[in-house]
Write an enzyme that holds these catalytic residues in place. Structure first.
Site, PDB file in Angstrom:
ATOM      1  N   SER A 135     -92.372  33.530  -2.528  1.00 35.46           N
ATOM      2  CA  SER A 135     -91.106  33.541  -1.781  1.00 35.46           C
ATOM      3  C   SER A 135     -91.214  33.010  -0.358  1.00 35.46           C
ATOM      4  CB  SER A 135     -90.502  34.946  -1.775  1.00 35.46           C
ATOM      5  OG  SER A 135     -89.900  35.219  -3.022  1.00 35.46           O
ATOM      6  N   LYS A 157     -91.010  34.696   6.704  1.00 39.63           N
ATOM      7  CA  LYS A 157     -90.687  34.990   5.305  1.00 39.63           C
ATOM      8  C   LYS A 157     -91.929  35.462   4.571  1.00 39.63           C
ATOM      9  CE  LYS A 157     -88.071  35.456   1.878  1.00 39.63           C
ATOM     10  NZ  LYS A 157     -88.971  36.573   1.535  1.00 39.63           N
ATOM     11  N   THR A 158     -91.781  36.566   3.883  1.00 38.14           N
ATOM     12  CA  THR A 158     -92.852  37.086   3.044  1.00 38.14           C
ATOM     13  C   THR A 158     -92.838  36.389   1.688  1.00 38.14           C
ATOM     14  OG1 THR A 158     -91.373  38.843   2.286  1.00 38.14           O
ATOM     15  CG2 THR A 158     -92.869  39.377   4.110  1.00 38.14           C
ATOM     16  N   GLY A 159     -93.904  36.607   0.948  1.00 38.36           N
ATOM     17  CA  GLY A 159     -93.974  36.120  -0.428  1.00 38.36           C
ATOM     18  C   GLY A 159     -95.115  36.833  -1.127  1.00 38.36           C
TER      19      GLY A 159
END
Length: 271
Positions: free
Chosen positions: A59, A205-207
């Protein structure tokens, strides 16, 4: 003698197959990287761990995908378009809701990403990834396993290292991507924002994703977690990427732990 040789060969073959199975069922190993660059000069402010090895962006890919969506006119602003969930997408309960661009980034909604790429189409999507110089730029997917248009960034063909992540983010924040200024500004407006010590504001943004074996089966409890973005204090701006791969058994996503550690440590890394 012939029988003995056959038994020896059979034993060797069994051992080889066993070893191969072991490799396929245990592909992951612990890895960490954090890299921070000065956005203006590109100078390295902090770099530790293995930062040149490429993995699926998961993500964290929602950052470049937002740029594509706004530049192509698929996305309009922070609250438009708002699309409704469809039951045929078979997503987890937390994703079964109406979603706009801000909610998409904040709650990391996979089906919204996939609707964007469908509306871009294969050719335009692949062209954006190529022109962005994003990782290996491979959005073909894996035949028989994952669809390139809607899954290439999800434990599939698209791979990127932490070093490549910060290079992309630096080009994003300095206006060096081949897109409109409006697309950059609108993307910046929807990326999740966090407060850090010493007056720093962090945008990122994390993922996360569960690691796979070579046979595309889940690799036990091994997960990867990204946190990628930039931070600003007054006129000063830095870009960062942090990645962790670990045998993860906590209920908290590994990407959240990666994010929180980066936010806590960043002010000390950029003095």
């Amino acid at each position: 003698m012939v029988l003995k040789n056959r038994r020896t060969a059979a034993f060797a073959l069994t051992l080889a197959v066993s070893s191969l199975a072991s490799i396929e069922t245990k592909a992951a190993e612990k890895l960490h990287c954090t890299v921070v660059l000065d956005a203006e000069s590109g100078g390295v402010l902090h770099r530790d761990g293995t930062c040149d090895k490429a993995f699926a962006p998961q993500s964290s890919f929602k950052l470049p995908l937002a740029v594509m969506g706004y530049d192509a006119g698929v996305l309009k602003d922070a609250t438009n378009p708002r699309w409704n969930y469809k039951t045929e997408w078979k997503r987890p309960k937390r994703e079964q809701k109406s979603v706009d661009p801000t909610i998409w980034e904040r709650d990391s909604i996979v089906w919204y990403s996939q609707e964007i790429t469908r509306r871009l189409g294969k050719a335009k999507f692949a062209d954006y990834v190529q022109r962005f110089g994003y990782g290996n730029a491979d959005v073909r997917g894996v035949p028989g396993q994952t669809d390139g248009l809607t899954e290439s960034w999800l434990m599939s063909s698209l791979k990127i290292s932490a070093d490549q992540q910060v290079d992309f983010v630096r080009r994003f924040v300095t206006g060096k991507l081949p897109v409109s200024k409006e697309a950059i500004a609108k993307t910046e407006a929807i990326i999740p924002q966090f407060s850090a010590a010493d007056g720093w504001q962090v945008y990122g943004k994390t993922g996360s994703g569960r690691m796979r074996t070579k046979a595309n089966t889940y690799d036990g409890d091994w997960w990867l977690g990204w946190f990628v973005g930039w931070a600003q204090k007054g006129e000063r701006k830095v870009v960062f990427a942090s990645l962790n791969i670990d045998d993860w058994k906590s209920k908290e996503p590994i990407s959240f732990a990666t994010r929180d550690a980066l936010i806590a440590d960043l002010p000390k890394r950029v003095k």
